[in-house]
Design an enzyme around this catalytic site. Structure first.
Site, mmCIF file in Angstrom:
data_model
loop_
_atom_site.group_PDB
_atom_site.id
_atom_site.type_symbol
_atom_site.label_atom_id
_atom_site.label_comp_id
_atom_site.label_asym_id
_atom_site.label_seq_id
_atom_site.Cartn_x
_atom_site.Cartn_y
_atom_site.Cartn_z
ATOM 1 N N ASP A 33 0.877 -1.177 0.000
ATOM 2 C CA ASP A 33 0.000 0.000 0.000
ATOM 3 C C ASP A 33 0.914 1.227 0.000
ATOM 4 O O ASP A 33 1.926 1.233 0.694
ATOM 5 C CB ASP A 33 -0.871 -0.029 1.266
ATOM 6 C CG ASP A 33 -2.091 0.875 1.176
ATOM 7 O OD1 ASP A 33 -3.212 0.391 1.364
ATOM 8 O OD2 ASP A 33 -1.911 2.092 0.927
ATOM 9 N N PHE A 82 -6.559 -4.309 -4.922
ATOM 10 C CA PHE A 82 -7.466 -3.200 -4.603
ATOM 11 C C PHE A 82 -6.848 -1.842 -4.935
ATOM 12 O O PHE A 82 -7.578 -0.872 -5.116
ATOM 13 C CB PHE A 82 -7.776 -3.172 -3.098
ATOM 14 C CG PHE A 82 -8.598 -4.318 -2.592
ATOM 15 C CD1 PHE A 82 -9.971 -4.349 -2.792
ATOM 16 C CD2 PHE A 82 -8.009 -5.372 -1.905
ATOM 17 C CE1 PHE A 82 -10.735 -5.399 -2.307
ATOM 18 C CE2 PHE A 82 -8.774 -6.426 -1.421
ATOM 19 C CZ PHE A 82 -10.141 -6.438 -1.619
ATOM 20 N N SER A 126 -16.138 -2.530 -10.654
ATOM 21 C CA SER A 126 -17.240 -1.713 -10.130
ATOM 22 C C SER A 126 -18.451 -1.834 -11.037
ATOM 23 O O SER A 126 -18.320 -1.988 -12.265
ATOM 24 C CB SER A 126 -16.767 -0.268 -10.091
ATOM 25 O OG SER A 126 -17.851 0.594 -9.872
ATOM 26 N N TYR A 151 -12.397 7.587 -14.077
ATOM 27 C CA TYR A 151 -12.373 6.490 -13.111
ATOM 28 C C TYR A 151 -13.097 5.261 -13.683
ATOM 29 O O TYR A 151 -12.561 4.153 -13.676
ATOM 30 C CB TYR A 151 -13.026 6.915 -11.780
ATOM 31 C CG TYR A 151 -13.380 5.738 -10.912
ATOM 32 C CD1 TYR A 151 -12.390 5.052 -10.215
ATOM 33 C CD2 TYR A 151 -14.697 5.270 -10.831
ATOM 34 C CE1 TYR A 151 -12.709 3.935 -9.447
ATOM 35 C CE2 TYR A 151 -15.020 4.166 -10.074
ATOM 36 C CZ TYR A 151 -14.026 3.498 -9.381
ATOM 37 O OH TYR A 151 -14.339 2.389 -8.637
ATOM 38 N N LYS A 155 -11.710 1.297 -14.862
ATOM 39 C CA LYS A 155 -12.220 -0.017 -14.437
ATOM 40 C C LYS A 155 -12.548 -0.874 -15.663
ATOM 41 O O LYS A 155 -12.269 -2.068 -15.706
ATOM 42 C CB LYS A 155 -13.444 0.140 -13.529
ATOM 43 C CG LYS A 155 -13.102 0.696 -12.150
ATOM 44 C CD LYS A 155 -12.224 -0.274 -11.344
ATOM 45 C CE LYS A 155 -11.563 0.355 -10.153
ATOM 46 N NZ LYS A 155 -10.535 -0.450 -9.502
ATOM 47 N N ASN A 200 -19.449 10.090 -1.239
ATOM 48 C CA ASN A 200 -20.395 8.978 -1.188
ATOM 49 C C ASN A 200 -21.484 9.221 -0.148
ATOM 50 O O ASN A 200 -21.293 9.950 0.822
ATOM 51 C CB ASN A 200 -19.662 7.665 -0.891
ATOM 52 C CG ASN A 200 -18.740 7.278 -2.037
ATOM 53 O OD1 ASN A 200 -17.535 7.221 -1.873
ATOM 54 N ND2 ASN A 200 -19.299 7.068 -3.210
HETATM 55 C C1 WQD Z 1 -25.248 6.958 -4.010
HETATM 56 C C2 WQD Z 1 -26.559 7.681 -4.210
HETATM 57 C C3 WQD Z 1 -26.321 9.855 -5.197
HETATM 58 C C4 WQD Z 1 -24.188 11.709 -1.889
HETATM 59 C C5 WQD Z 1 -20.025 5.829 -6.832
HETATM 60 C C6 WQD Z 1 -19.167 5.424 -7.994
HETATM 61 C C7 WQD Z 1 -19.072 3.937 -8.097
HETATM 62 C C8 WQD Z 1 -18.625 3.357 -6.823
HETATM 63 C C9 WQD Z 1 -19.315 3.855 -5.631
HETATM 64 C C10 WQD Z 1 -16.273 3.312 -6.183
HETATM 65 C C11 WQD Z 1 -26.647 8.406 -5.546
HETATM 66 C C12 WQD Z 1 -26.886 9.956 -3.794
HETATM 67 C C13 WQD Z 1 -24.853 10.811 -2.695
HETATM 68 C C14 WQD Z 1 -24.917 12.809 -1.333
HETATM 69 C C15 WQD Z 1 -26.894 11.983 -2.398
HETATM 70 N N1 WQD Z 1 -17.278 3.248 -6.817
HETATM 71 N N2 WQD Z 1 -26.186 10.941 -2.950
HETATM 72 N N3 WQD Z 1 -26.242 12.882 -1.612
HETATM 73 O O1 WQD Z 1 -22.664 7.410 -7.249
HETATM 74 O O2 WQD Z 1 -23.720 5.163 -6.808
HETATM 75 O O3 WQD Z 1 -21.306 5.318 -7.014
HETATM 76 O O4 WQD Z 1 -19.436 5.272 -5.670
HETATM 77 O O5 WQD Z 1 -15.327 3.284 -5.773
HETATM 78 O O6 WQD Z 1 -18.220 3.622 -9.096
HETATM 79 O O7 WQD Z 1 -19.720 5.942 -9.165
HETATM 80 O O8 WQD Z 1 -22.370 6.259 -4.999
HETATM 81 O O9 WQD Z 1 -22.462 6.949 -2.650
HETATM 82 O O10 WQD Z 1 -21.819 8.661 -4.401
HETATM 83 O O11 WQD Z 1 -24.177 7.846 -4.283
HETATM 84 O O12 WQD Z 1 -28.119 12.120 -2.618
HETATM 85 O O13 WQD Z 1 -24.373 13.646 -0.632
HETATM 86 O O14 WQD Z 1 -26.690 8.701 -3.211
HETATM 87 O O15 WQD Z 1 -26.918 10.797 -6.034
HETATM 88 O O16 WQD Z 1 -27.963 8.315 -5.989
HETATM 89 P P1 WQD Z 1 -22.594 6.105 -6.596
HETATM 90 P P2 WQD Z 1 -22.618 7.465 -4.034
#
Ligand code: WQD
Length: 343
Positions: A33, A82, A126, A151, A155, A200
């Site tokens: 890492d 990872f 992913s 990103y 993948k 996230n």
């Molecule tokens: C989840 C839902 C947002 C934040 C991303 C990557 C994917 C993966 C995981 C990683 C969505 C909503 C989010 C906030 C919100 N990869 N949201 N308010 O976008 O599904 O996936 O992360 O390494 O490749 O694209 O995950 O957790 O960002 O969002 O309403 O403050 O929550 O719009 O619908 P996502 P997320």
């Protein structure tokens, strides 16, 4: 003798949980890492959980000389890879850094693995490779959609590189496509450590509940879903980690018939953002401050897994409910109280 497994990115969020599950199953773990998005203290935390401190090598896989010499001096039976950059937004601003970290790092790793006759590899992929799939739930036969972010492209490229690699050199590779990993180890010793303002959903939710963020913005309530908010498949990180151990055992036992296999890792259930908020409130007996704002660019409407293939071939069934996973996420957040990892 126990098998030796190299875990790259083993101090990161999913990596550290996987290291714990591997050690629990009797594997000997070596971690590489570069600490670019992780902390060295995680090593002690792993030891506190399992009683075994994994061997740790701090370097960047972009350093080809170090990567080659690692393999010359360490015999390993398999690799779980990872180590990668994973922030979607950042990847748009720094695409070259993403291609270098995620593609060059992977190439150096498999070059060295090939030279040193390491036959088994598991790759972190992913559900982002599917984009907005035409059919839900999504099974592994769904095609790649043009990725929105560098990103996502890394993948897709990673998978394509590995498919060619596995076939050309008769290697065994599993690509595991994660849906949305959440939660933390029940010991509250390891979990997600987002740097800065989280992108996230779950870390943003827990930081809002903790008063670090004022209010959760729910991105869009005009999606064609049951309550207008977007649907995702939230999978508990320890369940996800266990799938890696099952996959690895399958590779080591030579049970897979083809060189390259893909598995979706999700629960099979989709939850809307508002359902997640509600489940979080119920699980932890809390009220969450949130408001509806506009859609986030690049977001898709809905993604959830058909996980039948992982269930039947890997014998893997996710066991943890959304509420339970959200309870661990909150317990982890509380345990971080006062630490520097969330500013
Ligand atoms: C989840 C839902 C947002 C934040 C991303 C990557 C994917 C993966 C995981 C990683 C969505 C909503 C989010 C906030 C919100 N990869 N949201 N308010 O976008 O599904 O996936 O992360 O390494 O490749 O694209 O995950 O957790 O960002 O969002 O309403 O403050 O929550 O719009 O619908 P996502 P997320």
């Amino acid at each position: 003798m126990s098998k030796k497994i190299l875990v790259t990115g083993g101090l990161g969020y999913i990596g550290s949980h996987t290291v714990v599950e591997l050690q629990k199953e009797g594997f000997d773990v070596i971690i590489i890492d570069d600490l670019s998005n992780s902390e060295e203290f995680v090593l002690d935390r792993i030891e506190m959980i399992t009683g075994k401190k994994p061997e740790f090598h701090k370097f960047d896989l972009k350093d080809q000389t170090k990567t080659n010499s690692f393999f010359q001096y360490n015999k390993v039976d398999g690799i779980i890879h990872f180590a990668a950059s994973k922030a979607v937004g950042e990847s748009t601003e720094k695409p070259l850094m993403y291609y270098r970290n995620n593609v060059v790092g992977l190439l150096n790793l498999i070059d060295a693995a090939k030279e040193n006759e390491v036959d088994n590899l598991i790759f972190s992929s992913s559900c982002t490779v599917y984009g907005q799939a035409d059919k839900l739930p999504i099974d592994e036969s769904a095609p790649f959609k043009k990725a929105e972010s560098p990103y996502g492209k890394t993948k897709q490229m990673g998978e394509e590189i590995l498919e060619d690699y596995a076939k050309a050199f008769d290697k065994k590779v599993l690509a595991l496509r994660y849906f949305n990993p959440i939660g933390a180890h029940k010991s509250t010793l390891i979990g997600e450590l987002p740097k800065g303002v989280p992108n996230n959903l779950i870390p943003f939710v827990t930081q809002t509940a903790a008063g670090i963020r004022e209010c959760l913005s729910v991105f869009g309530d005009d999606y064609p879903t049951r309550d207008g908010t977007a649907i995702r498949d939230y999978i508990y990180v320890v369940d996800l980690a266990q799938a890696h151990v099952k996959g690895l055992k399958r590779l080591l036992a030579n049970e897979n018939k083809v060189n390259y296999e893909i598995y979706n890792l999700g629960t099979g259930n989709g939850s809307t953002v508002l359902e997640v908020v509600d489940a979080f409130e119920k699980a932890n007996n809390l009220q969450l401050n949130y408001k509806i704002v506009g859609r986030r660019p690049g977001d898709i409407t809905a993604a959830y897994a058909d996980n039948t293939k992982a269930e039947t071939e890997l014998g893997w069934t996710p066991e943890t409910s959304l509420e339970e996973a959200l309870r661990t996420a909150w317990e982890w957040q509380v345990s971080l109280d006062g630490s520097d990892h969330q500013k």
